[in-house]
Design a protein around this motif. Sequence first.
Motif, PDB file in Angstrom:
ATOM      1  N   PHE A   1       2.920   1.463 -12.020  1.00  0.00           N
ATOM      2  CA  PHE A   1       3.730   1.593 -10.817  1.00  0.00           C
ATOM      3  C   PHE A   1       2.998   2.515  -9.863  1.00  0.00           C
ATOM      4  N   SER A   2       2.133   1.952  -9.047  1.00  0.00           N
ATOM      5  CA  SER A   2       1.234   2.782  -8.262  1.00  0.00           C
ATOM      6  C   SER A   2       1.867   3.409  -7.036  1.00  0.00           C
ATOM      7  N   LEU A   3       3.057   2.950  -6.621  1.00  0.00           N
ATOM      8  CA  LEU A   3       3.649   3.463  -5.394  1.00  0.00           C
ATOM      9  C   LEU A   3       5.047   4.002  -5.671  1.00  0.00           C
ATOM     10  N   VAL A   4       5.330   5.173  -5.137  1.00  0.00           N
ATOM     11  CA  VAL A   4       6.653   5.795  -5.220  1.00  0.00           C
ATOM     12  C   VAL A   4       7.079   6.090  -3.791  1.00  0.00           C
TER      13      VAL A   4
ATOM     14  N   ASP B   1       5.099  -4.001  -8.647  1.00  0.00           N
ATOM     15  CA  ASP B   1       3.696  -4.344  -8.391  1.00  0.00           C
ATOM     16  C   ASP B   1       3.528  -5.129  -7.088  1.00  0.00           C
ATOM     17  N   SER B   2       4.555  -5.855  -6.662  1.00  0.00           N
ATOM     18  CA  SER B   2       4.447  -6.649  -5.431  1.00  0.00           C
ATOM     19  C   SER B   2       4.707  -5.839  -4.166  1.00  0.00           C
ATOM     20  N   ASP B   3       5.235  -4.625  -4.300  1.00  0.00           N
ATOM     21  CA  ASP B   3       5.493  -3.771  -3.137  1.00  0.00           C
ATOM     22  C   ASP B   3       4.238  -3.004  -2.753  1.00  0.00           C
ATOM     23  N   ASN B   4       3.852  -3.126  -1.498  1.00  0.00           N
ATOM     24  CA  ASN B   4       2.636  -2.482  -1.005  1.00  0.00           C
ATOM     25  C   ASN B   4       2.900  -1.339  -0.035  1.00  0.00           C
TER      26      ASN B   4
ATOM     27  N   LYS C   1      15.469   3.705   3.589  1.00  0.00           N
ATOM     28  CA  LYS C   1      14.086   3.880   3.132  1.00  0.00           C
ATOM     29  C   LYS C   1      13.910   3.184   1.801  1.00  0.00           C
ATOM     30  N   GLY C   2      12.671   2.779   1.528  1.00  0.00           N
ATOM     31  CA  GLY C   2      12.395   2.177   0.244  1.00  0.00           C
ATOM     32  C   GLY C   2      11.077   1.441   0.215  1.00  0.00           C
ATOM     33  N   CYS C   3      10.870   0.682  -0.855  1.00  0.00           N
ATOM     34  CA  CYS C   3       9.654  -0.093  -1.093  1.00  0.00           C
ATOM     35  C   CYS C   3       9.804  -1.491  -0.505  1.00  0.00           C
ATOM     36  N   ILE C   4       8.739  -2.001   0.102  1.00  0.00           N
ATOM     37  CA  ILE C   4       8.742  -3.372   0.615  1.00  0.00           C
ATOM     38  C   ILE C   4       7.366  -4.001   0.382  1.00  0.00           C
TER      39      ILE C   4
END
Length: 126
Positions: free
Chosen positions: A19-22, A43-46, A67-70
């Motif tokens: 999980f590379s992004l927080v 993994d699909s969120d950049n 706010k969040g991952c997209i």
Amino acid sequence: MKAAAALVLAALLGAQGAFSLVCWWCDGAESNWGCWRWQWCSDSDNYCATTYVGGGFGGYSSQSISKGCIPVCPQGGVDIGIAAASVKCCSSSLCNISGASSVKTNYLILAVGILASFVYLLGGRL
């Protein structure tokens, strides 16, 4: 002791690779103070994103921050004086701490718009 610390470090690095992004996360908060949770991205969120929607008229004003991952960044914004909306994206962990503050309700633009409306309406009747 050193073996336990090395094991914990290896586990953390392994989780970081999966999980590379927080990102900071909230949904419809009235201010940035309501956005203090973390979200582990898939993994699909950049990107980490901040979405701001606000408006005001007279003494009434309202805003909503999410706010969040997209996976894809639709970055942009619009400000029409009495209402504004923007999306800001970034691509490193916990980078979406700001409130997408580049777009906010501008009361000068609102006043000029109202004045122009009155001039237009009065000009049509003269």
